[in-house]
Design a protein around this motif. Structure first.
Motif, short mmCIF file in Angstrom:
data_model
loop_
_atom_site.label_atom_id
_atom_site.label_comp_id
_atom_site.label_asym_id
_atom_site.label_seq_id
_atom_site.Cartn_x
_atom_site.Cartn_y
_atom_site.Cartn_z
N THR A 6 -8.39 35.09 -83.80
CA THR A 6 -8.80 33.77 -84.60
C THR A 6 -7.91 32.64 -84.32
N LEU A 7 -8.35 31.74 -85.00
CA LEU A 7 -7.69 30.43 -84.35
C LEU A 7 -6.48 30.25 -85.70
N GLU A 8 -5.55 30.86 -85.68
CA GLU A 8 -4.57 30.74 -87.03
C GLU A 8 -2.96 30.61 -86.45
N ALA A 9 -2.51 29.77 -87.24
CA ALA A 9 -1.10 29.62 -87.03
C ALA A 9 -0.31 30.94 -86.73
N GLY A 10 0.54 31.09 -85.71
CA GLY A 10 1.31 32.37 -85.58
C GLY A 10 0.65 32.90 -84.38
N LYS A 11 -0.62 33.16 -84.22
CA LYS A 11 -1.34 33.80 -83.06
C LYS A 11 -0.94 33.14 -81.63
N PHE A 12 -1.25 33.89 -80.60
CA PHE A 12 -1.09 33.43 -79.46
C PHE A 12 -2.19 32.02 -79.34
N CYS A 13 -1.77 30.91 -78.42
CA CYS A 13 -2.69 30.08 -78.39
C CYS A 13 -3.78 30.39 -77.21
N ASP A 14 -4.64 31.20 -77.68
CA ASP A 14 -5.74 31.57 -76.50
C ASP A 14 -6.99 31.00 -77.06
N LEU A 15 -7.43 30.25 -76.15
CA LEU A 15 -8.76 29.24 -76.65
C LEU A 15 -9.68 29.23 -75.72
N ALA A 16 -11.03 29.17 -75.91
CA ALA A 16 -12.12 28.89 -75.22
C ALA A 16 -12.77 27.60 -75.66
N ILE A 17 -12.83 26.58 -74.61
CA ILE A 17 -13.35 25.26 -75.29
C ILE A 17 -14.63 25.06 -74.42
N TRP A 18 -16.03 24.80 -75.13
CA TRP A 18 -17.20 25.10 -74.76
C TRP A 18 -18.03 23.66 -74.90
N ASP A 19 -18.99 23.61 -73.62
CA ASP A 19 -19.75 22.37 -73.64
C ASP A 19 -21.12 22.78 -74.59
N ILE A 20 -20.95 22.96 -75.81
CA ILE A 20 -22.38 23.37 -76.23
C ILE A 20 -22.54 22.68 -77.69
N GLU A 21 -23.68 22.26 -78.21
CA GLU A 21 -23.97 21.73 -79.26
C GLU A 21 -23.70 22.61 -80.71
N ARG A 22 -24.03 24.12 -80.35
CA ARG A 22 -23.82 24.83 -81.60
C ARG A 22 -23.42 26.07 -81.23
N PRO A 23 -22.49 26.88 -82.01
CA PRO A 23 -22.14 28.18 -81.61
C PRO A 23 -23.12 29.12 -81.06
N ALA A 24 -24.45 28.96 -81.83
CA ALA A 24 -25.23 29.75 -81.21
C ALA A 24 -25.76 29.88 -79.99
N ASP A 25 -25.27 28.67 -79.22
CA ASP A 25 -25.76 28.25 -77.59
C ASP A 25 -25.01 29.49 -76.81
N LEU A 26 -24.17 30.02 -77.55
CA LEU A 26 -23.18 31.16 -76.67
C LEU A 26 -23.86 32.50 -76.50
N VAL A 27 -24.77 32.72 -77.79
CA VAL A 27 -25.36 33.80 -77.60
C VAL A 27 -26.90 33.61 -77.15
N TYR A 28 -27.50 32.49 -77.22
CA TYR A 28 -28.96 32.34 -76.97
C TYR A 28 -29.16 32.16 -75.25
N ARG A 29 -28.23 31.66 -74.40
CA ARG A 29 -28.26 31.29 -73.20
C ARG A 29 -28.04 32.79 -72.39
N MET A 30 -28.81 33.00 -71.27
CA MET A 30 -28.73 34.01 -70.42
C MET A 30 -28.53 33.64 -68.89
N GLY A 31 -27.33 33.84 -68.48
CA GLY A 31 -26.96 33.30 -67.21
C GLY A 31 -26.42 31.95 -66.75
N SER A 32 -26.31 31.28 -67.75
CA SER A 32 -25.50 30.20 -67.41
C SER A 32 -24.18 30.04 -68.34
N ASN A 33 -23.30 29.33 -68.02
CA ASN A 33 -21.92 29.41 -68.55
C ASN A 33 -21.41 27.95 -69.09
N PRO A 34 -21.42 27.79 -70.15
CA PRO A 34 -21.11 26.55 -70.82
C PRO A 34 -19.51 26.52 -71.16
#
Ligand code: DI6
Ligand code: FE
Length: 412
Positions: A375-403
Protein backbone atom coordinates in the motif's frame (compact mmCIF):
# COMPACT_ATOMS: atom_id res chain seq x y z
CA UNK A 1 12.39 29.41 20.95
CA UNK A 2 13.68 31.83 18.34
CA UNK A 3 12.11 32.29 14.94
CA UNK A 4 14.86 30.43 13.09
CA UNK A 5 14.45 27.31 15.19
CA UNK A 6 10.73 27.41 14.60
CA UNK A 7 11.41 27.83 10.90
CA UNK A 8 13.81 24.92 10.87
CA UNK A 9 11.37 22.68 12.70
CA UNK A 10 8.69 23.47 10.19
CA UNK A 11 10.72 22.13 7.26
CA UNK A 12 10.41 18.38 6.74
CA UNK A 13 13.05 17.60 4.16
CA UNK A 14 12.91 14.33 2.25
CA UNK A 15 14.80 12.89 -0.72
CA UNK A 16 12.12 12.97 -3.37
CA UNK A 17 8.51 13.98 -3.84
CA UNK A 18 6.17 12.80 -6.59
CA UNK A 19 3.55 15.52 -6.94
CA UNK A 20 0.50 16.28 -9.05
CA UNK A 21 -0.51 12.61 -9.08
CA UNK A 22 -3.66 10.58 -8.68
CA UNK A 23 -3.10 7.89 -6.07
CA UNK A 24 -4.56 4.44 -5.59
CA UNK A 25 -3.22 4.01 -2.07
CA UNK A 26 -4.88 0.60 -1.45
CA UNK A 27 -5.08 1.58 2.22
CA UNK A 28 -7.39 -0.86 3.96
CA UNK A 29 -8.89 1.90 6.13
CA UNK A 30 -10.26 3.53 2.95
CA UNK A 31 -12.96 2.13 0.70
CA UNK A 32 -12.25 0.76 -2.79
CA UNK A 33 -8.72 1.46 -3.93
CA UNK A 34 -8.22 4.28 -1.43
CA UNK A 35 -8.11 6.79 -4.25
CA UNK A 36 -6.76 10.31 -3.83
CA UNK A 37 -7.55 12.62 -6.77
CA UNK A 38 -4.75 15.14 -6.14
CA UNK A 39 -1.96 13.56 -4.17
CA UNK A 40 1.73 13.37 -3.45
CA UNK A 41 4.15 10.68 -2.31
CA UNK A 42 7.22 11.72 -0.35
CA UNK A 43 10.20 9.44 0.26
CA UNK A 44 13.16 9.53 2.62
CA UNK A 45 15.79 6.80 3.04
CA UNK A 46 13.92 4.21 0.91
CA UNK A 47 10.65 4.62 2.85
CA UNK A 48 7.47 6.61 2.30
CA UNK A 49 7.14 9.49 4.76
CA UNK A 50 3.84 10.75 3.36
CA UNK A 51 1.36 9.49 0.77
CA UNK A 52 -1.98 11.23 0.49
CA UNK A 53 -3.85 14.35 -0.51
CA UNK A 54 -1.74 17.36 -1.40
CA UNK A 55 -3.87 19.60 0.81
CA UNK A 56 -3.33 17.34 3.84
CA UNK A 57 0.46 17.10 3.47
CA UNK A 58 2.43 18.15 6.55
CA UNK A 59 3.35 21.83 6.38
CA UNK A 60 6.93 22.31 5.23
CA UNK A 61 7.21 18.95 3.48
CA UNK A 62 9.85 19.49 0.82
CA UNK A 63 12.54 17.79 -1.23
CA UNK A 64 15.36 18.79 -3.55
CA UNK A 65 13.95 16.41 -6.15
CA UNK A 66 10.30 17.20 -6.92
CA UNK A 67 8.80 15.18 -9.75
CA UNK A 68 5.69 16.44 -11.54
CA UNK A 69 3.54 13.41 -12.42
CA UNK A 70 1.21 15.49 -14.63
CA UNK A 71 -1.89 13.82 -13.20
CA UNK A 72 -0.68 10.26 -13.79
CA UNK A 73 -1.85 7.45 -11.50
CA UNK A 74 0.45 6.00 -8.85
CA UNK A 75 -0.21 2.55 -7.37
CA UNK A 76 1.96 0.55 -4.99
CA UNK A 77 4.64 -1.38 -6.92
CA UNK A 78 3.15 -4.66 -8.10
CA UNK A 79 3.85 -7.88 -6.18
CA UNK A 80 3.96 -11.34 -7.73
CA UNK A 81 3.49 -13.54 -4.65
CA UNK A 82 3.69 -16.98 -6.35
CA UNK A 83 6.28 -17.83 -9.02
CA UNK A 84 8.60 -20.65 -10.00
CA UNK A 85 10.85 -18.19 -11.83
CA UNK A 86 14.11 -20.15 -11.46
CA UNK A 87 14.39 -23.20 -13.69
CA UNK A 88 16.31 -24.50 -16.67
CA UNK A 89 15.22 -26.24 -19.83
CA UNK A 90 12.30 -25.82 -22.15
CA UNK A 91 8.89 -27.47 -22.11
CA UNK A 92 7.43 -26.17 -25.36
CA UNK A 93 7.53 -29.71 -26.76
CA UNK A 94 5.19 -30.82 -23.97
CA UNK A 95 2.91 -28.00 -24.99
CA UNK A 96 2.87 -29.41 -28.52
CA UNK A 97 1.94 -32.83 -27.13
CA UNK A 98 -0.83 -31.29 -25.04
CA UNK A 99 -2.19 -29.52 -28.08
CA UNK A 100 -2.30 -32.93 -29.76
CA UNK A 101 -4.46 -34.22 -26.95
CA UNK A 102 -2.10 -35.53 -24.24
CA UNK A 103 -3.04 -34.52 -20.68
CA UNK A 104 -0.72 -32.84 -18.15
CA UNK A 105 -0.86 -36.00 -16.00
CA UNK A 106 -0.04 -38.29 -18.96
CA UNK A 107 2.98 -36.18 -19.89
CA UNK A 108 4.14 -36.20 -16.28
CA UNK A 109 3.87 -39.97 -15.92
CA UNK A 110 5.85 -40.43 -19.16
CA UNK A 111 8.83 -38.68 -17.53
CA UNK A 112 7.96 -35.16 -18.65
CA UNK A 113 6.47 -32.52 -16.42
CA UNK A 114 8.24 -31.41 -13.25
CA UNK A 115 10.87 -34.15 -13.58
CA UNK A 116 12.00 -32.98 -17.01
CA UNK A 117 12.59 -29.51 -15.56
CA UNK A 118 14.32 -31.14 -12.59
CA UNK A 119 16.85 -32.83 -14.88
CA UNK A 120 17.65 -29.59 -16.69
CA UNK A 121 17.81 -27.62 -13.43
CA UNK A 122 20.17 -30.12 -11.80
CA UNK A 123 22.46 -29.89 -14.83
CA UNK A 124 22.55 -26.07 -14.85
CA UNK A 125 25.01 -23.90 -12.92
CA UNK A 126 23.74 -21.32 -10.44
CA UNK A 127 24.84 -18.57 -12.81
CA UNK A 128 23.03 -20.21 -15.75
CA UNK A 129 19.85 -20.39 -13.65
CA UNK A 130 20.13 -16.68 -12.84
CA UNK A 131 20.76 -15.77 -16.49
CA UNK A 132 17.81 -17.77 -17.77
CA UNK A 133 15.47 -16.27 -15.16
CA UNK A 134 16.44 -12.65 -15.83
CA UNK A 135 14.29 -12.22 -18.98
CA UNK A 136 11.28 -13.50 -17.04
CA UNK A 137 12.04 -11.20 -14.14
CA UNK A 138 12.58 -8.29 -16.54
CA UNK A 139 9.15 -8.89 -18.05
CA UNK A 140 7.59 -8.60 -14.58
CA UNK A 141 9.67 -5.52 -13.78
CA UNK A 142 8.66 -3.87 -17.07
CA UNK A 143 5.08 -3.93 -15.80
CA UNK A 144 5.88 -2.38 -12.44
CA UNK A 145 6.71 -5.36 -10.23
CA UNK A 146 8.83 -4.41 -7.22
CA UNK A 147 8.53 -7.62 -5.16
CA UNK A 148 8.60 -11.17 -6.55
CA UNK A 149 8.34 -14.43 -4.66
CA UNK A 150 10.43 -17.28 -6.12
CA UNK A 151 10.09 -20.96 -5.22
CA UNK A 152 12.58 -23.78 -5.48
CA UNK A 153 11.23 -27.24 -6.26
CA UNK A 154 13.01 -28.19 -9.47
CA UNK A 155 16.18 -29.41 -7.74
CA UNK A 156 14.62 -32.05 -5.48
CA UNK A 157 17.90 -32.89 -3.77
CA UNK A 158 19.59 -30.77 -1.14
CA UNK A 159 22.39 -29.37 -3.28
CA UNK A 160 20.18 -28.60 -6.26
CA UNK A 161 17.50 -26.99 -4.11
CA UNK A 162 20.20 -24.90 -2.43
CA UNK A 163 21.48 -23.87 -5.84
CA UNK A 164 18.00 -22.84 -6.93
CA UNK A 165 17.40 -20.78 -3.79
CA UNK A 166 20.79 -19.09 -4.10
CA UNK A 167 20.00 -18.27 -7.72
CA UNK A 168 16.65 -16.82 -6.63
CA UNK A 169 18.32 -14.59 -4.08
CA UNK A 170 21.02 -13.60 -6.56
CA UNK A 171 18.33 -12.04 -8.75
CA UNK A 172 18.13 -9.24 -6.19
CA UNK A 173 21.82 -8.46 -6.81
CA UNK A 174 21.20 -8.14 -10.53
CA UNK A 175 18.04 -6.03 -10.53
CA UNK A 176 16.43 -3.45 -8.21
CA UNK A 177 13.79 -5.81 -6.82
CA UNK A 178 12.77 -7.46 -3.57
CA UNK A 179 12.92 -11.26 -3.78
CA UNK A 180 11.09 -13.51 -1.32
CA UNK A 181 12.47 -17.06 -1.56
CA UNK A 182 10.34 -20.10 -0.74
CA UNK A 183 11.55 -23.68 -0.33
CA UNK A 184 9.33 -26.08 -2.31
CA UNK A 185 11.26 -29.31 -1.84
CA UNK A 186 7.95 -31.17 -1.62
CA UNK A 187 7.07 -30.47 -5.26
CA UNK A 188 7.58 -33.97 -6.72
CA UNK A 189 9.31 -37.22 -5.79
CA UNK A 190 12.74 -37.41 -7.48
CA UNK A 191 13.42 -40.78 -9.15
CA UNK A 192 16.32 -41.77 -6.86
CA UNK A 193 14.18 -41.38 -3.72
CA UNK A 194 12.05 -44.43 -4.39
CA UNK A 195 9.00 -43.67 -2.31
CA UNK A 196 7.27 -40.41 -1.50
CA UNK A 197 7.47 -41.18 2.21
CA UNK A 198 11.21 -41.69 2.05
CA UNK A 199 11.64 -38.41 0.16
CA UNK A 200 9.42 -36.50 2.61
CA UNK A 201 11.60 -37.83 5.41
CA UNK A 202 14.66 -36.31 3.65
CA UNK A 203 12.79 -33.03 3.15
CA UNK A 204 11.93 -32.83 6.85
CA UNK A 205 15.14 -34.05 8.44
CA UNK A 206 17.83 -32.82 6.03
CA UNK A 207 16.58 -30.23 3.60
CA UNK A 208 14.41 -27.98 5.80
CA UNK A 209 17.02 -27.80 8.60
CA UNK A 210 19.73 -26.89 6.06
CA UNK A 211 17.60 -24.29 4.31
CA UNK A 212 16.68 -22.74 7.66
CA UNK A 213 20.30 -22.81 8.94
CA UNK A 214 21.63 -21.10 5.85
CA UNK A 215 18.65 -18.72 5.74
CA UNK A 216 18.05 -19.56 2.10
CA UNK A 217 14.28 -19.17 2.29
CA UNK A 218 11.71 -17.44 4.46
CA UNK A 219 8.87 -19.85 3.76
CA UNK A 220 8.14 -23.48 2.95
CA UNK A 221 5.58 -24.58 0.37
CA UNK A 222 4.36 -28.02 -0.71
CA UNK A 223 2.37 -29.46 -3.60
CA UNK A 224 -0.56 -31.18 -1.86
CA UNK A 225 -2.35 -33.03 -4.65
CA UNK A 226 -3.38 -36.47 -5.84
CA UNK A 227 -0.46 -36.48 -8.32
CA UNK A 228 1.98 -35.13 -5.71
CA UNK A 229 1.92 -35.31 -1.88
CA UNK A 230 -0.87 -36.37 0.47
CA UNK A 231 -2.27 -34.12 3.22
CA UNK A 232 -0.55 -36.36 5.77
CA UNK A 233 2.85 -35.98 4.06
CA UNK A 234 2.24 -32.25 3.72
CA UNK A 235 1.49 -32.03 7.45
CA UNK A 236 4.88 -33.57 8.19
CA UNK A 237 6.57 -30.96 6.00
CA UNK A 238 4.65 -28.16 7.73
CA UNK A 239 5.54 -29.42 11.19
CA UNK A 240 9.23 -29.49 10.29
CA UNK A 241 9.04 -26.03 8.74
CA UNK A 242 7.33 -24.61 11.81
CA UNK A 243 9.91 -26.20 14.08
CA UNK A 244 12.52 -24.20 12.15
CA UNK A 245 10.60 -20.92 12.29
CA UNK A 246 9.72 -20.80 8.61
CA UNK A 247 6.47 -19.38 7.24
CA UNK A 248 4.08 -21.68 5.41
CA UNK A 249 2.38 -21.58 1.99
CA UNK A 250 0.54 -24.37 0.19
CA UNK A 251 -0.38 -25.48 -3.34
CA UNK A 252 -3.85 -26.64 -2.38
CA UNK A 253 -6.90 -28.15 -4.08
CA UNK A 254 -5.73 -27.28 -7.60
CA UNK A 255 -6.80 -30.42 -9.47
CA UNK A 256 -8.90 -32.18 -6.82
CA UNK A 257 -10.22 -31.54 -3.32
CA UNK A 258 -7.67 -33.04 -0.93
CA UNK A 259 -8.76 -30.58 1.79
CA UNK A 260 -5.50 -28.72 1.41
CA UNK A 261 -7.09 -25.36 2.25
CA UNK A 262 -8.22 -26.67 5.65
CA UNK A 263 -4.78 -28.15 6.23
CA UNK A 264 -3.13 -24.81 5.48
CA UNK A 265 -5.54 -23.15 7.92
CA UNK A 266 -4.86 -25.72 10.63
CA UNK A 267 -1.15 -24.87 10.48
CA UNK A 268 -1.71 -21.10 10.28
CA UNK A 269 -0.19 -20.85 6.81
CA UNK A 270 0.12 -17.40 5.25
CA UNK A 271 -1.65 -18.54 2.09
CA UNK A 272 -3.28 -21.39 0.27
CA UNK A 273 -2.84 -21.18 -3.49
CA UNK A 274 -4.88 -22.32 -6.55
CA UNK A 275 -8.01 -23.54 -4.63
CA UNK A 276 -10.15 -24.52 -7.64
CA UNK A 277 -11.62 -27.48 -5.70
CA UNK A 278 -11.79 -25.94 -2.23
CA UNK A 279 -15.15 -26.56 -0.53
CA UNK A 280 -17.12 -24.54 2.03
CA UNK A 281 -15.38 -26.20 4.98
CA UNK A 282 -12.03 -25.18 3.47
CA UNK A 283 -13.19 -21.60 2.97
CA UNK A 284 -14.50 -21.37 6.55
CA UNK A 285 -11.24 -22.73 7.92
CA UNK A 286 -9.25 -20.21 5.87
CA UNK A 287 -11.48 -17.37 7.05
CA UNK A 288 -11.08 -18.36 10.71
CA UNK A 289 -7.30 -18.63 10.42
CA UNK A 290 -6.79 -15.54 8.24
CA UNK A 291 -5.24 -17.49 5.35
CA UNK A 292 -4.93 -15.55 2.09
CA UNK A 293 -6.42 -17.20 -1.03
CA UNK A 294 -3.85 -16.84 -3.82
CA UNK A 295 -5.62 -17.40 -7.13
CA UNK A 296 -3.57 -18.33 -10.19
CA UNK A 297 -5.64 -17.73 -13.32
CA UNK A 298 -2.65 -18.39 -15.62
CA UNK A 299 -2.57 -22.07 -14.62
CA UNK A 300 -6.38 -22.24 -14.73
CA UNK A 301 -6.28 -20.93 -18.30
CA UNK A 302 -3.28 -22.92 -19.51
CA UNK A 303 -4.69 -26.23 -18.22
CA UNK A 304 -8.13 -25.34 -19.60
CA UNK A 305 -9.64 -25.88 -16.17
CA UNK A 306 -13.37 -25.47 -15.89
CA UNK A 307 -13.85 -25.60 -12.13
CA UNK A 308 -13.43 -22.06 -10.80
CA UNK A 309 -12.18 -21.36 -7.28
CA UNK A 310 -15.06 -20.45 -4.91
CA UNK A 311 -14.67 -16.68 -5.29
CA UNK A 312 -18.17 -15.85 -4.04
CA UNK A 313 -17.55 -17.81 -0.83
CA UNK A 314 -14.18 -16.10 -0.29
CA UNK A 315 -15.91 -12.75 -0.66
CA UNK A 316 -18.80 -13.67 1.63
CA UNK A 317 -16.46 -14.99 4.34
CA UNK A 318 -13.97 -12.15 3.89
CA UNK A 319 -11.05 -14.33 2.89
CA UNK A 320 -8.43 -12.00 1.39
CA UNK A 321 -7.83 -12.73 -2.30
CA UNK A 322 -4.43 -12.31 -3.99
CA UNK A 323 -3.53 -12.94 -7.62
CA UNK A 324 -0.20 -14.19 -8.98
CA UNK A 325 1.32 -15.46 -12.23
CA UNK A 326 2.45 -18.93 -10.96
CA UNK A 327 5.14 -18.42 -13.62
CA UNK A 328 6.41 -21.96 -14.30
CA UNK A 329 7.39 -23.94 -17.40
CA UNK A 330 4.66 -26.56 -17.16
CA UNK A 331 1.31 -25.03 -16.30
CA UNK A 332 1.66 -21.25 -16.44
CA UNK A 333 4.42 -19.81 -18.64
CA UNK A 334 3.13 -16.36 -17.77
CA UNK A 335 5.24 -13.31 -16.96
CA UNK A 336 2.58 -10.60 -16.90
CA UNK A 337 0.76 -9.38 -13.80
CA UNK A 338 -1.36 -7.11 -16.03
CA UNK A 339 -2.64 -10.10 -18.01
CA UNK A 340 -3.03 -12.01 -14.73
CA UNK A 341 -5.38 -9.26 -13.53
CA UNK A 342 -7.35 -9.41 -16.77
CA UNK A 343 -7.68 -13.20 -16.42
CA UNK A 344 -8.67 -12.77 -12.77
CA UNK A 345 -11.57 -10.61 -13.88
CA UNK A 346 -12.64 -12.47 -17.03
CA UNK A 347 -11.99 -16.09 -16.02
CA UNK A 348 -12.46 -16.00 -12.25
CA UNK A 349 -15.03 -13.22 -11.89
CA UNK A 350 -13.03 -10.88 -9.68
CA UNK A 351 -13.92 -7.18 -9.57
CA UNK A 352 -11.52 -4.52 -10.83
CA UNK A 353 -10.71 -3.51 -7.26
CA UNK A 354 -10.12 -7.13 -6.22
CA UNK A 355 -7.72 -7.62 -9.14
CA UNK A 356 -5.67 -4.52 -8.31
CA UNK A 357 -5.66 -5.28 -4.57
CA UNK A 358 -4.71 -8.87 -5.47
CA UNK A 359 -1.36 -7.86 -6.98
CA UNK A 360 -0.58 -5.22 -4.35
CA UNK A 361 -1.99 -5.23 -0.80
CA UNK A 362 -3.25 -8.81 -0.70
CA UNK A 363 -0.11 -10.16 -2.38
CA UNK A 364 1.94 -8.44 0.33
CA UNK A 365 -0.31 -10.04 2.94
CA UNK A 366 0.24 -13.47 1.35
CA UNK A 367 3.98 -12.96 1.77
CA UNK A 368 3.70 -11.71 5.36
CA UNK A 369 5.15 -8.38 4.17
CA UNK A 370 2.23 -6.03 4.66
CA UNK A 371 4.25 -3.93 7.11
CA UNK A 372 6.75 -3.15 4.34
CA UNK A 373 4.84 -3.21 1.06
CA UNK A 374 1.53 -3.44 -0.73
CA UNK A 375 0.00 0.00 0.00
CA UNK A 376 1.02 3.65 -0.23
CA UNK A 377 1.45 4.48 3.45
CA UNK A 378 4.04 6.20 5.57
CA UNK A 379 6.61 3.76 6.92
CA UNK A 380 6.50 1.31 4.02
CA UNK A 381 9.17 0.96 1.37
CA UNK A 382 8.72 3.54 -1.37
CA UNK A 383 7.87 1.01 -4.10
CA UNK A 384 5.71 2.68 -6.74
CA UNK A 385 4.28 2.06 -10.18
CA UNK A 386 3.38 5.21 -12.13
CA UNK A 387 0.92 4.68 -14.96
CA UNK A 388 -0.18 6.45 -18.12
CA UNK A 389 -3.86 5.63 -17.65
CA UNK A 390 -7.10 7.50 -17.22
CA UNK A 391 -8.64 5.15 -14.69
CA UNK A 392 -7.35 2.24 -12.57
CA UNK A 393 -9.64 -0.11 -14.51
CA UNK A 394 -7.31 0.43 -17.51
CA UNK A 395 -4.78 -1.83 -15.75
CA UNK A 396 -7.20 -4.74 -15.79
CA UNK A 397 -8.95 -3.99 -19.07
CA UNK A 398 -6.05 -4.08 -21.51
CA UNK A 399 -4.57 -7.23 -22.99
CA UNK A 400 -1.00 -7.05 -24.22
CA UNK A 401 -0.19 -3.36 -23.90
CA UNK A 402 1.75 -1.90 -21.03
CA UNK A 403 0.89 1.56 -19.73
CA UNK A 404 3.71 1.71 -17.15
CA UNK A 405 5.30 5.17 -17.17
CA UNK A 406 7.87 4.67 -14.41
CA UNK A 407 8.72 2.25 -11.67
CA UNK A 408 10.26 3.15 -8.32
CA UNK A 409 11.95 0.63 -6.05
CA UNK A 410 12.80 1.80 -2.55
CA UNK A 411 12.67 5.41 -3.59
CA UNK A 412 14.84 5.06 -6.71
N1 DI6 B 1 1.48 -26.70 -9.42
C1 DI6 B 1 1.60 -26.45 -10.71
O1 DI6 B 1 0.69 -26.16 -11.45
C2 DI6 B 1 3.01 -26.48 -11.05
N2 DI6 B 1 3.60 -26.87 -9.83
C3 DI6 B 1 2.71 -26.97 -8.92
O2 DI6 B 1 2.98 -27.23 -7.77
C4 DI6 B 1 3.44 -27.33 -12.17
C5 DI6 B 1 4.91 -27.21 -12.34
C6 DI6 B 1 5.42 -27.86 -13.58
O3 DI6 B 1 4.70 -28.52 -14.33
O4 DI6 B 1 6.63 -27.68 -13.83
FE1 FE C 1 2.82 -22.97 -8.34
Amino acid sequence: MDAMAIGREAVMLCDRIWRNARLATLRSDRSGLGEVPDGIVACRDTRIVYAGATVDAPAGLDAADRIDCAGRWITPGLIDCHTHLIYAGDRSHEFELRMQGASYAEIASAGGGILSTMRATRAASEEALVESALPRLDALIAEGATTVEVKSGYGLDLDSERKQLRAARALALRRPITIAATFLGAHAVPPEAGTADYYIERVCTEMIPAVADEQLAEAVDAFCEGIAFSPEQTARVFAAAQAHGLKLRLHADQLSNTHGAALAARFGALSADHLEYTDLAGVLAMAAAGVVAVLLPGAFYFLRETQRPPVELFRLRRVPIALATDCNPGTSPLTSLLLTMNMGAILLGLTIDECIAGVTREAARALGRLADAGTLEAGKFCDLAIWDIERPADLVYRMGSNPLYARVWRGQ
